[in-house]
Design a protein around this motif. Structure first.
Motif, PDB file in Angstrom:
ATOM      1  N   GLU A  86       3.314   5.107  -7.659  1.00 39.88           N
ATOM      2  CA  GLU A  86       4.204   4.791  -6.930  1.00 39.88           C
ATOM      3  C   GLU A  86       3.931   3.885  -5.239  1.00 39.88           C
ATOM      4  O   GLU A  86       3.990   5.039  -4.304  1.00 39.88           O
ATOM      5  CB  GLU A  86       5.417   4.679  -7.450  1.00 39.88           C
ATOM      6  CG  GLU A  86       5.655   4.409  -8.943  1.00 39.88           C
ATOM      7  CD  GLU A  86       5.338   2.912  -9.159  1.00 39.88           C
ATOM      8  OE1 GLU A  86       5.637   1.814  -9.095  1.00 39.88           O
ATOM      9  OE2 GLU A  86       5.192   3.120 -10.887  1.00 39.88           O
ATOM     10  N   THR A  87       4.477   2.758  -5.378  1.00 41.67           N
ATOM     11  CA  THR A  87       4.993   3.100  -3.413  1.00 41.67           C
ATOM     12  C   THR A  87       5.153   3.900  -2.851  1.00 41.67           C
ATOM     13  O   THR A  87       6.167   4.536  -3.496  1.00 41.67           O
ATOM     14  CB  THR A  87       4.885   1.688  -3.015  1.00 41.67           C
ATOM     15  OG1 THR A  87       4.625   1.416  -1.597  1.00 41.67           O
ATOM     16  CG2 THR A  87       6.317   1.936  -3.463  1.00 41.67           C
ATOM     17  N   ASP A 140       1.705   1.136  -9.120  1.00 43.67           N
ATOM     18  CA  ASP A 140       3.297   0.256  -8.639  1.00 43.67           C
ATOM     19  C   ASP A 140       3.322  -0.132 -10.142  1.00 43.67           C
ATOM     20  O   ASP A 140       3.805  -1.678 -10.574  1.00 43.67           O
ATOM     21  CB  ASP A 140       2.487  -0.796  -7.834  1.00 43.67           C
ATOM     22  CG  ASP A 140       2.018  -0.042  -6.468  1.00 43.67           C
ATOM     23  OD1 ASP A 140       3.035   0.882  -6.131  1.00 43.67           O
ATOM     24  OD2 ASP A 140       1.776  -0.712  -5.149  1.00 43.67           O
ATOM     25  N   THR A 141       3.801   0.474 -11.364  1.00 33.80           N
ATOM     26  CA  THR A 141       4.048  -0.241 -12.331  1.00 33.80           C
ATOM     27  C   THR A 141       5.788  -0.324 -12.601  1.00 33.80           C
ATOM     28  O   THR A 141       6.424  -1.681 -12.979  1.00 33.80           O
ATOM     29  CB  THR A 141       3.815   0.515 -13.955  1.00 33.80           C
ATOM     30  OG1 THR A 141       4.351   2.117 -13.552  1.00 33.80           O
ATOM     31  CG2 THR A 141       2.393   0.325 -13.743  1.00 33.80           C
ATOM     32  N   LYS A 142       6.315   0.337 -11.415  1.00 31.96           N
ATOM     33  CA  LYS A 142       7.692  -0.199 -11.758  1.00 31.96           C
ATOM     34  C   LYS A 142       8.433  -1.061  -9.462  1.00 31.96           C
ATOM     35  O   LYS A 142       9.134  -1.044  -8.835  1.00 31.96           O
ATOM     36  CB  LYS A 142       8.332   1.031 -11.685  1.00 31.96           C
ATOM     37  CG  LYS A 142       8.610   1.444 -12.989  1.00 31.96           C
ATOM     38  CD  LYS A 142       8.738   3.572 -13.642  1.00 31.96           C
ATOM     39  CE  LYS A 142       8.404   3.581 -14.530  1.00 31.96           C
ATOM     40  NZ  LYS A 142       8.968   4.988 -14.361  1.00 31.96           N
ATOM     41  N   THR A 143       7.016  -0.362  -9.206  1.00 31.32           N
ATOM     42  CA  THR A 143       7.291  -1.183  -7.412  1.00 31.32           C
ATOM     43  C   THR A 143       6.396  -1.479  -6.892  1.00 31.32           C
ATOM     44  O   THR A 143       5.453  -2.428  -7.695  1.00 31.32           O
ATOM     45  CB  THR A 143       7.178  -0.071  -6.594  1.00 31.32           C
ATOM     46  OG1 THR A 143       5.759   1.186  -6.594  1.00 31.32           O
ATOM     47  CG2 THR A 143       8.304   1.780  -6.195  1.00 31.32           C
ATOM     48  N   ASP A 163       1.162  -5.992  -7.018  1.00 29.59           N
ATOM     49  CA  ASP A 163       2.839  -4.775  -7.957  1.00 29.59           C
ATOM     50  C   ASP A 163       1.321  -4.896  -9.741  1.00 29.59           C
ATOM     51  O   ASP A 163       0.234  -5.748  -9.634  1.00 29.59           O
ATOM     52  CB  ASP A 163       3.536  -5.353  -8.173  1.00 29.59           C
ATOM     53  CG  ASP A 163       4.630  -6.063  -9.184  1.00 29.59           C
ATOM     54  OD1 ASP A 163       3.337  -7.082  -9.538  1.00 29.59           O
ATOM     55  OD2 ASP A 163       5.064  -6.894  -9.076  1.00 29.59           O
ATOM     56  N   VAL A 182      12.121  -0.955  -3.133  1.00 26.95           N
ATOM     57  CA  VAL A 182      11.052  -0.839  -4.266  1.00 26.95           C
ATOM     58  C   VAL A 182       9.737  -1.188  -3.326  1.00 26.95           C
ATOM     59  O   VAL A 182       8.723  -0.623  -4.016  1.00 26.95           O
ATOM     60  CB  VAL A 182      10.776  -1.164  -6.123  1.00 26.95           C
ATOM     61  CG1 VAL A 182      12.265  -0.527  -6.772  1.00 26.95           C
ATOM     62  CG2 VAL A 182      11.003  -2.370  -5.703  1.00 26.95           C
TER      63      VAL A 182
END
Length: 191
Positions: A86-87, A140-143, A163, A182
């Motif tokens: 994630e980022t 980046d699947t959540k961010t 993303d 995020v």
């Protein structure tokens, strides 16, 4: 991340050794990111450039998990990208650049992506680089991550970010002054 004077951008021997140990372990764990590249050659380049060591340490300390993703045959440089799933946590909640930060009248974030990257001695990934990173894994699947924005878009007050959702990579836009818990940024460093 606090701003550091240019002359202070050097690691102690212990910090350097710890950084090399971390980078080597990540390199060996993720060989699919850098086929045909040997760690000894990367380390030799790093040993010759204390400023790049400092920049990689800044990437690491903000949880970017930098790793080698390519070798540029024209320049003889190894290319590192932030490869955290994630980022990077230490670079979130920032607007795009200093102009966007200045334009906010209230609820200003602590910093901007462009200014933080400059202080770290790295560049924001551009759209092409971001899409290349996404070929190496699912990031980046959540961010989401701010991306280096073309001047024509920035001139109109916007900035782009990327993303991965629904197993697709998306690049979209937002006002440059916006910031979210995020959204951070991913960087690139050439050594």
């Amino acid at each position: 991340m606090t701003k550091v004077a240019a002359g202070k951008k050097k690691l102690s021997t212990a910090e350097r050794d710890e950084l090399f140990k971390t980078l080597k372990a990540r390199f060996e764990k993720n060989m699919h990111r850098h086929k045909g590249i040997e760690w000894a050659q990367v380390q030799a380049k790093l040993e010759a450039d204390p400023a790049k060591q400092w920049s990689l340490n800044a990437m690491e300390s903000t949880e970017g998990e930098p790793d080698v993703v390519a070798f540029d045959k024209k320049t003889g440089e190894y290319i590192f990208y932030d490869c955290a799933a994630e980022t990077p946590k230490g670079r979130r909640n920032v607007c795009y650049d200093g102009d966007a930060l200045e334009a906010r009248k209230e609820f200003k974030p602590a910093d901007s992506a462009v200014d933080m990257a400059a202080d770290m001695g790295i560049e924001l990934l551009n759209e092409e680089e971001y899409r290349a990173l996404q070929e190496l894994g699912k990031f980046d699947t959540k961010t989401s991550s701010w991306l280096a924005t073309p001047a024509a878009i920035r001139k109109l007050g916007g900035a782009i970010f990327g993303d991965r959702r629904y197993d697709q990579v998306f690049v979209y836009h937002n006002g440059a002054q916006s910031y979210y818990a995020v959204r951070g940024f991913r960087g690139a460093l050439r050594v």
